[in-house]
Design an enzyme around this catalytic site. Structure first.
Site: not given
Length: 321
Positions: A192, A208
């Site tokens: 992301h 992440c």
């Protein structure tokens, strides 16, 4: 000044790699070759220009620049000094398919289907104790523009210990820690964007993979749902090229504990069987090998002895005019 140098860079490196607004794109070498690109050099101009700003201009992470330029001040590089722009790479020892995320070098490789190219983008990864996965093959299950963020219970506890109370759901928008685009690759993991681009090339996330705004938007628009995604941790890469030359690329391995992360001592390196078979060759220059394992600049370097290179040149017939 950066723009004029940037234009010059493109002109002289067309045969090796091209830079666009969101990736460094390389033509894939032959199947028996893994060396791509070419390094460039950049003279730091006058003015307060950070190493992060230079890294962003050349589609690199801060760690890539710091490894390639040891001793350089990451806040204010000395004007007039010359920096290495590390755009020569050894492809990871994995299938050339889909997305490959090498946490050790903090780079993401994307092999677009049906094209003979690879796109390379810098990333930020998980903090110590909130590590980004490795040795995991998954896929892009879904994509979302303007994602919201739902912190896990563990994440809430970590922030609460710092006196920060997180909302149940962080609303979408430019202040969202997930940025403006997300590719979901598992129940708890995503590739992301970010609301703090200075973390690209650092261990800053909750596990992440983070990219700069323009990079994640590019992937969002380019990567189909169902694309294969492989997470690896390869601090050492090596290749035997078709001409017989052997190259080694060594990065700092990732710390496994807070103590290791905060220590100034170098972490030990482990060589797997494939790497060992390449470096433990009679023609390897032991001095060069020792230097690479100590300095860990992340720059591919030929490890053949000088004598071997000279023999190769003598054995190569001269081209007729």
């Amino acid at each position: 000044m950066l723009k004029s140098f940037y234009a010059t860079l493109i002109a002289v490196s067309t045969l090796f790699a091209s830079l666009n607004a969101a990736a460094v794109e390389y033509r894939l070498p032959a199947k028996d070759s893994r060396l791509i690109g070419e390094n460039q050099y950049y003279v730091v101009p006058e003015g307060k220009l950070t190493l992060e700003a230079i890294a962003a201009e050349f589609q690199l992470g801060l760690s890539n620049m710091m490894e390639a330029n040891p001793g350089v001040d990451p806040y204010l590089p000395k004007p007039g000094s010359t920096l290495v722009i590390p755009h020569q790479l050894i492809l990871p020892d994995t299938p050339r398919k889909g997305i490959v995320i090498n946490s050790a070098e903090m780079r993401l490789y994307y092999y677009p289907k049906g094209k003979n190219t690879v796109e390379v983008l810098p990333i930020g990864i998980g903090q110590v104790g909130r590590d980004t996965p490795e040795n995991w093959v998954t896929q892009v299950y879904r994509k979302r523009a303007n994602p919201t963020w739902t912190p896990t219970q563990n994440t809430r506890k970590i922030y609460a210990a710092k006196g920060i109370e997180l909302p149940d759901v962080w609303p979408a928008g430019p202040d969202n820690p997930m940025g403006l685009f997300a590719l979901y690759v598992g129940n708890y993991f995503a590739v992301h964007g970010t609301n703090a681009s200075f973390g690209i090339g650092l261990r800053v996330s909750q596990g992440c993979v983070r990219l700069r705004d323009e990079d994640i938007e590019h992937l969002f628009n380019s990567v189909p749902v169902g694309t294969r995604v492989e997470f690896i941790n390869q601090p050492i890469k090596a290749t035997v090229e078709p001409d017989g030359n052997r190259y080694l690329e060594v990065h700092q391995p990732l710390s496994e504990t807070v103590e290791q992360f905060e220590s100034s001592e170098q972490l030990p390196l482990s060589l797997d069987k494939n790497i060992t078979s390449i470096v433990a060759h009679a023609e390897t220059d032991s001095f060069t090998l020792k230097r690479l394992l100590e300095q860990r600049t992340g720059i591919p370097t030929r490890i053949n002895s000088i004598q071997h290179a000279q023999l190769d040149e003598e054995a190569t017939p001269a081209e007729s005019e």
